[in-house]
Structure formats: structure tokens, C-alpha cells
Design a protein around this motif. Sequence first.
Motif, PDB file in Angstrom:
ATOM      1  N   SER A  27       0.811  -1.221   0.000  1.00  0.00           N
ATOM      2  CA  SER A  27       0.000   0.000   0.000  1.00  0.00           C
ATOM      3  C   SER A  27       0.844   1.270   0.000  1.00  0.00           C
ATOM      4  CB  SER A  27      -0.921   0.003   1.227  1.00  0.00           C
ATOM      5  OG  SER A  27      -0.167   0.169   2.427  1.00  0.00           O
ATOM      6  N   LYS A  28       2.170   1.133   0.083  1.00  0.00           N
ATOM      7  CA  LYS A  28       3.046   2.295   0.191  1.00  0.00           C
ATOM      8  C   LYS A  28       3.401   2.852  -1.185  1.00  0.00           C
ATOM      9  CE  LYS A  28       3.438   2.184   4.694  1.00  0.00           C
ATOM     10  NZ  LYS A  28       2.862   3.270   5.518  1.00  0.00           N
ATOM     11  N   ASN A  29       3.226   4.140  -1.350  1.00  0.00           N
ATOM     12  CA  ASN A  29       3.660   4.803  -2.574  1.00  0.00           C
ATOM     13  C   ASN A  29       5.189   4.821  -2.624  1.00  0.00           C
ATOM     14  OD1 ASN A  29       1.117   5.604  -3.749  1.00  0.00           O
ATOM     15  ND2 ASN A  29       0.927   7.056  -2.053  1.00  0.00           N
ATOM     16  N   GLY A  30       5.725   4.638  -3.813  1.00  0.00           N
ATOM     17  CA  GLY A  30       7.180   4.649  -3.962  1.00  0.00           C
ATOM     18  C   GLY A  30       7.840   3.333  -3.650  1.00  0.00           C
ATOM     19  N   LEU A  31       7.034   2.266  -3.450  1.00  0.00           N
ATOM     20  CA  LEU A  31       7.595   0.954  -3.123  1.00  0.00           C
ATOM     21  C   LEU A  31       6.933  -0.110  -3.987  1.00  0.00           C
ATOM     22  CD1 LEU A  31       9.452  -0.719  -1.221  1.00  0.00           C
ATOM     23  CD2 LEU A  31       7.490  -0.940   0.313  1.00  0.00           C
ATOM     24  N   ALA A  32       7.700  -0.706  -4.887  1.00  0.00           N
ATOM     25  CA  ALA A  32       7.218  -1.820  -5.710  1.00  0.00           C
ATOM     26  C   ALA A  32       7.672  -3.125  -5.058  1.00  0.00           C
ATOM     27  CB  ALA A  32       7.774  -1.720  -7.118  1.00  0.00           C
ATOM     28  N   VAL A  33       6.730  -4.028  -4.843  1.00  0.00           N
ATOM     29  CA  VAL A  33       7.006  -5.238  -4.073  1.00  0.00           C
ATOM     30  C   VAL A  33       6.951  -6.472  -4.974  1.00  0.00           C
ATOM     31  CG1 VAL A  33       6.314  -6.649  -2.099  1.00  0.00           C
ATOM     32  CG2 VAL A  33       6.023  -4.152  -2.016  1.00  0.00           C
ATOM     33  N   TYR A  34       8.006  -7.283  -4.894  1.00  0.00           N
ATOM     34  CA  TYR A  34       8.092  -8.542  -5.629  1.00  0.00           C
ATOM     35  C   TYR A  34       8.334  -9.658  -4.611  1.00  0.00           C
ATOM     36  CZ  TYR A  34       9.527  -5.052  -9.147  1.00  0.00           C
ATOM     37  OH  TYR A  34       9.630  -3.928  -9.951  1.00  0.00           O
ATOM     38  N   GLU A  35       7.398 -10.581  -4.487  1.00  0.00           N
ATOM     39  CA  GLU A  35       7.573 -11.722  -3.582  1.00  0.00           C
ATOM     40  C   GLU A  35       8.288 -12.848  -4.322  1.00  0.00           C
ATOM     41  OE1 GLU A  35       4.311 -13.125  -0.995  1.00  0.00           O
ATOM     42  OE2 GLU A  35       3.179 -11.482  -1.912  1.00  0.00           O
ATOM     43  N   VAL A  36       9.279 -13.447  -3.669  1.00  0.00           N
ATOM     44  CA  VAL A  36      10.027 -14.550  -4.268  1.00  0.00           C
ATOM     45  C   VAL A  36       9.897 -15.772  -3.358  1.00  0.00           C
ATOM     46  CG1 VAL A  36      12.251 -15.321  -5.149  1.00  0.00           C
ATOM     47  CG2 VAL A  36      11.666 -12.877  -5.210  1.00  0.00           C
ATOM     48  N   HIS A  37       9.329 -16.843  -3.899  1.00  0.00           N
ATOM     49  CA  HIS A  37       9.137 -18.085  -3.149  1.00  0.00           C
ATOM     50  C   HIS A  37      10.004 -19.175  -3.777  1.00  0.00           C
ATOM     51  CE1 HIS A  37       5.512 -16.666  -0.922  1.00  0.00           C
ATOM     52  NE2 HIS A  37       5.417 -15.861  -1.970  1.00  0.00           N
ATOM     53  N   PHE A  38      10.980 -19.672  -3.015  1.00  0.00           N
ATOM     54  CA  PHE A  38      11.871 -20.703  -3.534  1.00  0.00           C
ATOM     55  C   PHE A  38      11.443 -22.115  -3.156  1.00  0.00           C
ATOM     56  CE2 PHE A  38      15.092 -17.193  -3.715  1.00  0.00           C
ATOM     57  CZ  PHE A  38      15.305 -17.270  -5.078  1.00  0.00           C
ATOM     58  N   SER A  39      10.360 -22.251  -2.400  1.00  0.00           N
ATOM     59  CA  SER A  39       9.917 -23.587  -1.993  1.00  0.00           C
ATOM     60  C   SER A  39       8.430 -23.768  -2.269  1.00  0.00           C
ATOM     61  CB  SER A  39      10.195 -23.812  -0.494  1.00  0.00           C
ATOM     62  OG  SER A  39      11.571 -23.805  -0.231  1.00  0.00           O
ATOM     63  N   SER A  40       8.002 -23.373  -3.445  1.00  0.00           N
ATOM     64  CA  SER A  40       6.579 -23.449  -3.783  1.00  0.00           C
ATOM     65  C   SER A  40       6.206 -24.859  -4.237  1.00  0.00           C
ATOM     66  CB  SER A  40       6.252 -22.452  -4.895  1.00  0.00           C
ATOM     67  OG  SER A  40       6.683 -22.954  -6.152  1.00  0.00           O
ATOM     68  N   ASP A  41       4.908 -25.068  -4.371  1.00  0.00           N
ATOM     69  CA  ASP A  41       4.408 -26.360  -4.853  1.00  0.00           C
ATOM     70  C   ASP A  41       4.256 -26.394  -6.374  1.00  0.00           C
ATOM     71  OD1 ASP A  41       4.212 -27.526  -2.305  1.00  0.00           O
ATOM     72  OD2 ASP A  41       2.295 -26.544  -1.937  1.00  0.00           O
ATOM     73  N   TYR A  42       4.660 -25.314  -7.027  1.00  0.00           N
ATOM     74  CA  TYR A  42       4.590 -25.284  -8.489  1.00  0.00           C
ATOM     75  C   TYR A  42       5.629 -26.256  -9.074  1.00  0.00           C
ATOM     76  CZ  TYR A  42       1.603 -21.126  -8.531  1.00  0.00           C
ATOM     77  OH  TYR A  42       0.564 -20.257  -8.380  1.00  0.00           O
ATOM     78  N   PRO A  43       5.286 -26.996 -10.126  1.00  0.00           N
ATOM     79  CA  PRO A  43       6.244 -27.951 -10.711  1.00  0.00           C
ATOM     80  C   PRO A  43       7.370 -27.260 -11.476  1.00  0.00           C
ATOM     81  CG  PRO A  43       4.235 -27.892 -11.999  1.00  0.00           C
ATOM     82  CD  PRO A  43       3.968 -27.068 -10.774  1.00  0.00           C
ATOM     83  N   GLU A  44       7.136 -26.011 -11.897  1.00  0.00           N
ATOM     84  CA  GLU A  44       8.172 -25.255 -12.589  1.00  0.00           C
ATOM     85  C   GLU A  44       7.987 -23.776 -12.277  1.00  0.00           C
ATOM     86  OE1 GLU A  44       5.833 -24.984 -16.887  1.00  0.00           O
ATOM     87  OE2 GLU A  44       7.440 -26.452 -16.604  1.00  0.00           O
ATOM     88  N   PHE A  45       8.943 -22.969 -12.724  1.00  0.00           N
ATOM     89  CA  PHE A  45       8.889 -21.543 -12.413  1.00  0.00           C
ATOM     90  C   PHE A  45       7.579 -20.923 -12.915  1.00  0.00           C
ATOM     91  CE2 PHE A  45       9.617 -17.157 -13.926  1.00  0.00           C
ATOM     92  CZ  PHE A  45       9.851 -16.554 -12.686  1.00  0.00           C
TER      93      PHE A  45
END
Length: 405
Positions: A27-45
Motif C-alpha cells: 500500500s506504500k507509494n514509492g515501493l514496488a514489491v516482488y515476492e520470491v518463493h523458492f519452496s513453492s508447490d509449483y512444478p516449474e517456475f
Amino acid sequence: MIHLFFISYDFSGAETYAHQLIPYLRSKNGLAVYEVHFSSDYPEFAVENVGECAASGLGWKFYFPKIASKYLIDRGYADVFIAPPVLILWEWLKNCIGDTVIFHSNSEDFVNVLNKARGLVDFRTVSTIHFLPKHYSWKELDNYTETLTETKNDNYIRQLELSDKIICVTEFAAASIKKNDAVSADRVSVIYNGYSSDNSPKKVSRGKYGLSDNDIVLLFVGRITPEKGICGLLTAFRDISAEFSQVRLLLVGDGDVKLVDAFLAGCEGSLVYMGRQSKEVVAELYDLADIGIIPSKYEQCSYVALEMMSRRLAVIATNTPGLRELFVDEHSGLLMDISRGYDANELLDIFIDVDMLKKQIVRLICDSTLRSYIGRNGYQRWQEMFTAERMAEQTYNLYKSLIVP
């Protein structure tokens, strides 16, 4: 513009930390947020646009398959397995050149990714320390000076070395890493964990869980392990259940069920092991319970403690470093003593005072006025010190201190 790459850790309190922090950061202006999950249940990126970021209108989540996580953790696998995810992230990183880029690591496990990414783009690193080496708690007790047998994790040390700023979730943790790990004070900030939800009490039918309105309900939420003090709690409860027929103990969490089985025969009908439950069920249990118990041997800024405080539960907790910062004894919680000693295998351990635990439980069973007093004061302390909004604002201010001129 600040581009924040938040490296999530989907386990225990660290996972709750991310779930509580990130929505407020988006919700903060001036801040772009990218979440990175290295242990997801997705079979590929995979990439997901969640569209919640005030800064750009876009919020991104990156998911890497769980099978790759073990290679990212082990330093011995190096470039062969670390390079691909870093190169994938580079497709987004290269668009951030000229702005401030911050990697916020929520776990030491993926420190190798940070190290590899440094060769691609200039960025600042923030790390949150959720877990300390156990012997730091031993050293705090009784002026502990014996030879340490527990070695520090290499990734833990490397994480401290790579971090421009280190967030400790308790004052004890901050003092420990400055003293034991020679981390300079200017790199360390204390920001307590924060928790927020719909905290208005709800009327939950006890019959739904096989309980009556006359029962006094004790609640434990956490992993069923010796470190969480489950054996001491069950020992105390075995005596209490023999004296108070209307008392029930609910155990919520997964782990070593054999620790519970040993006590079930002597507590039939009064001890209920519920296993792992959804957040919705746990919230209902908070609302119907009378007393929360946190008998942990080691703990920092426990999310279970914050959740119980926010639901106005009267809480009994160990006087372990970390937990003692959350509660004011006899006001917003009741604390029980711990001590250092040797177990049956002559290994150092921390022990809870079972007799004192029994005494504190009996006090709350017999005194509804005291239960209300402790629960009300705990709720007020949570409002003043441990909300997600407060945590996020302090974290955002820390990010701003790293802005590249």
C-alpha cells in the motif's frame, strides 16, 4: 522508487511474518514489491501478477519449485543450481537499474541467491532474524560460560555478513548478535513482529468441538516437539486433570505424536490432540478458549503469543528470552521460570518449572476475574506494541534509510 524483492520463507512464524507484512508494504507509494518463493508447490517456475501495489499498480509473485530449494540451501551445489533462478530474476532486476533495489531475506536458507545476484546489479540487503542459535539462550541463563557444543550454521553467519541492515524481532536477539557475532550496532534494528486481523470476539459454539459451556479450556498451539515444552505441559496437566474434572486441554499442531500418546491414557476425555488445523479453526479455538499456554524453551517474538493476546486470552508463558519481552508478568501474562541443566543423556537443555506451571494454571482456573484482567491487559499491550501496521511502518522507514542518492 524502491524495488523490494522479498525472499519469503514458507514455514512457521517466518511465513506468518510475510503474510502480515507484505499487504501493508504493497500500500506504500514509492515501493514496488516482488515476492520470491523458492519452496513453492509449483512444478516449474511461475509468475503471478497480484495487482495490489500502490507504487506501480502491479504486484508480482515469483514461484520456484520446491525441489530446487535443497540445492539453493547447500553451498556445495553453487552455480549449477543457484544461477538459473538468479538469471530468471534478472529479467525483472534489469528494469530496476537506476532505482534503489532491496533484497529482504526472510531466512538464512537462501543466502546463496543473494550472493550470486550481487554480480548482476547493485542492491541493498535487509535480513530478518527469526531464529537464533539455541546456545544464545543458554548463555543468557545463569551467566553461562561453559564450552559451547552447538556450531553456528554457515548460512546464518553468511547472512549476517551480507546484510546492510539486520532486523531483530526482540531486544534479546539484537543484543545477542551484537555480542556473540560481532555485528556493529549501526546495522541492527529491533522491530517486533506484528499481527493484525479481525480481532472482535466471536461467539463460537463449544459443542462444535465436543466441549461444554462449563469447561475451562486450555489451549496450546504450536509444533509438538520437546523444544516447545510439550512434555512439561503434559506432565503438569496430568496432575491438574485429576483434580479438576471440568478442565480440557486442546493441543493444536503437528509433530511427534508419540510425545502425546504417553499421556493420553492418564487424561482420557480431558486431553484432546487435534493435529494441524486451518487458520479459520485456530481462530475459533482462540475465541472459545479460556487460557493460552506457551511453554517454549526457546522463542523470540512468537506469533502464537501475539494471536492469543489479540483474542484477549489469558496467557501463561515461559520466562525465556524473547517471550519475557512480550508480556509484563502478573499484568498482561503470567510467566513461569526456566532453568538450565542436563537431560538423561547428559546433554545441556532448558527445563521449565512444572510445579510453577501447575500453580499458574490453577490460579487462572479458579479466578475468572484474573483471567479477564490478564486477557484485557494483553489485548491492550498487543494494540500498543505488536500490530502489523506498526511493524510495516517501521520496516518501510528502514527501507527508506537505504535509498541510493
